[in-house]
Scaffold this motif. Structure first.
Motif, PDB file in Angstrom:
ATOM      1  N   ARG A 161     -25.461 -31.416-101.840  1.00 13.01           N
ATOM      2  CA  ARG A 161     -26.876 -31.362-102.221  1.00 13.01           C
ATOM      3  C   ARG A 161     -27.634 -32.618-101.768  1.00 13.01           C
ATOM      4  O   ARG A 161     -28.825 -32.554-101.468  1.00 13.01           O
ATOM      5  N   VAL A 162     -26.942 -33.763-101.716  1.00 11.50           N
ATOM      6  CA  VAL A 162     -27.598 -35.010-101.291  1.00 11.50           C
ATOM      7  C   VAL A 162     -27.286 -35.350 -99.828  1.00 11.50           C
ATOM      8  O   VAL A 162     -27.509 -36.470 -99.375  1.00 11.50           O
ATOM      9  N   GLY A 163     -26.750 -34.382 -99.101  1.00 10.24           N
ATOM     10  CA  GLY A 163     -26.528 -34.569 -97.665  1.00 10.24           C
ATOM     11  C   GLY A 163     -25.262 -35.303 -97.295  1.00 10.24           C
ATOM     12  O   GLY A 163     -25.162 -35.859 -96.194  1.00 10.24           O
ATOM     13  N   LEU A 164     -24.273 -35.315 -98.181  1.00  5.08           N
ATOM     14  CA  LEU A 164     -23.023 -36.031 -97.899  1.00  5.08           C
ATOM     15  C   LEU A 164     -21.803 -35.103 -97.960  1.00  5.08           C
ATOM     16  O   LEU A 164     -20.711 -35.540 -98.320  1.00  5.08           O
ATOM     17  N   GLY A 165     -21.999 -33.865 -97.576  1.00  8.37           N
ATOM     18  CA  GLY A 165     -20.884 -32.924 -97.581  1.00  8.37           C
ATOM     19  C   GLY A 165     -19.758 -33.311 -96.642  1.00  8.37           C
ATOM     20  O   GLY A 165     -18.610 -32.893 -96.828  1.00  8.37           O
ATOM     21  N   ASP A 166     -20.064 -34.152 -95.637  1.00  8.70           N
ATOM     22  CA  ASP A 166     -19.039 -34.607 -94.685  1.00  8.70           C
ATOM     23  C   ASP A 166     -18.441 -35.965 -95.053  1.00  8.70           C
ATOM     24  O   ASP A 166     -17.702 -36.551 -94.276  1.00  8.70           O
ATOM     25  N   ARG A 167     -18.768 -36.435 -96.250  1.00  8.08           N
ATOM     26  CA  ARG A 167     -18.281 -37.769 -96.662  1.00  8.08           C
ATOM     27  C   ARG A 167     -17.515 -37.710 -97.994  1.00  8.08           C
ATOM     28  O   ARG A 167     -17.323 -38.735 -98.638  1.00  8.08           O
ATOM     29  N   VAL A 168     -17.053 -36.545 -98.392  1.00 10.76           N
ATOM     30  CA  VAL A 168     -16.482 -36.393 -99.731  1.00 10.76           C
ATOM     31  C   VAL A 168     -15.255 -37.275 -99.962  1.00 10.76           C
ATOM     32  O   VAL A 168     -15.016 -37.751-101.081  1.00 10.76           O
ATOM     33  N   ASN A 169     -14.480 -37.527 -98.916  1.00 17.16           N
ATOM     34  CA  ASN A 169     -13.246 -38.302 -99.083  1.00 17.16           C
ATOM     35  C   ASN A 169     -13.387 -39.764 -98.656  1.00 17.16           C
ATOM     36  O   ASN A 169     -12.399 -40.490 -98.607  1.00 17.16           O
TER      37      ASN A 169
END
Length: 229
Positions: free
Chosen positions: A129-137
């Motif tokens: 939702r805040v644009g960090l779906g590629d930074r979860v880990n």
């Protein structure tokens, strides 16, 4: 009305001297509003934020949050209300350095008793939702300042709180990252999120739809750039 402060006073005792910090403060916030509380250092805005955030109690006055009489609650009840109703965003991010972004975001859910699998699903959605779906880990050391603040916002929103309470949310960011965080706040507010933001910066306060100025413990109303007549 989601937040209703009436005739709030806050005094501190310094040895035999009583120091007044807030003086007859009354403030109401409706659901879906975007309010900036602006004031210089020493104006009382941090004390007011702590009272709104249920981190401190006033000397006198009344406070209702989402229909609850805050000042009649016991400490455990207050903690539960804080967990369910308020999402905090701090200037210094306050992320756990050894935990990944998704683990940081999931932290309030663990306090709320949500199962581990569900925590990860909901935390991942909050990061998307805040644009960090590629930074979860990614860990905080692998993220920029703006990305860290986005993680903090995702963590604040993951429990679907009644109010997002932001304390100088762009204070540790460069101007470009700060602008991106303000754009994110705009988007969240358009989705119906109630935002109360504490700031000393008039440019940041102007992004809100309503400005409350606090000077020497007293408040004065105004409007932000997004205000409608």
């Amino acid at each position: 009305m989601i937040l209703n402060l009436q005739n709030i006073y806050k005094d501190y005792q310094q040895e035999k001297l009583v120091v007044p910090v807030l003086k007859d403060v009354s403030l109401t916030v409706e659901e879906g509003e975007y309010v900036a509380i602006m004031g210089p250092s020493g104006s009382g805005k941090t004390t007011l934020m702590n009272i709104i955030g249920c981190l401190d109690r006033p000397t006198s006055g009344t406070y209702e949050l989402a229909g609850e009489n805050v000042l009649k609650l016991k400490d455990r009840e207050l903690s539960d209300l804080r967990l369910k109703s308020i999402g905090f965003v701090f200037q210094s991010f306050q992320l756990m350095p050894r935990e990944s972004a998704v683990e940081n975001v999931a932290l309030p859910l663990s306090y709320a008793g949500v199962r581990k699998k569900e925590r990860r699903i909901r935390a991942t959605k909050a990061l998307e939702r805040v644009g960090l779906g590629d930074r979860v880990n990614f860990r905080p050391t692998q993220l920029s300042g703006g990305q860290k603040q986005r993680v903090a916002i995702a963590r604040a929103m993951v429990n679907h709180p009644k109010i997002l309470l932001a304390d100088e949310p762009t204070g540790a960011l460069d101007s470009k990252s700060g602008e991106q965080i303000m754009e994110l706040f705009d988007s969240l507010n358009e989705e119906g999120v109630t935002i109360v933001m504490i700031t000393h910066d008039p440019r940041i306060a102007a992004k809100a739809k309503r400005i409350v100025r606090i000077i020497d413990g007293e408040i004065y109303e105004g409007e932000g750039d997004g205000a409608v007549s």
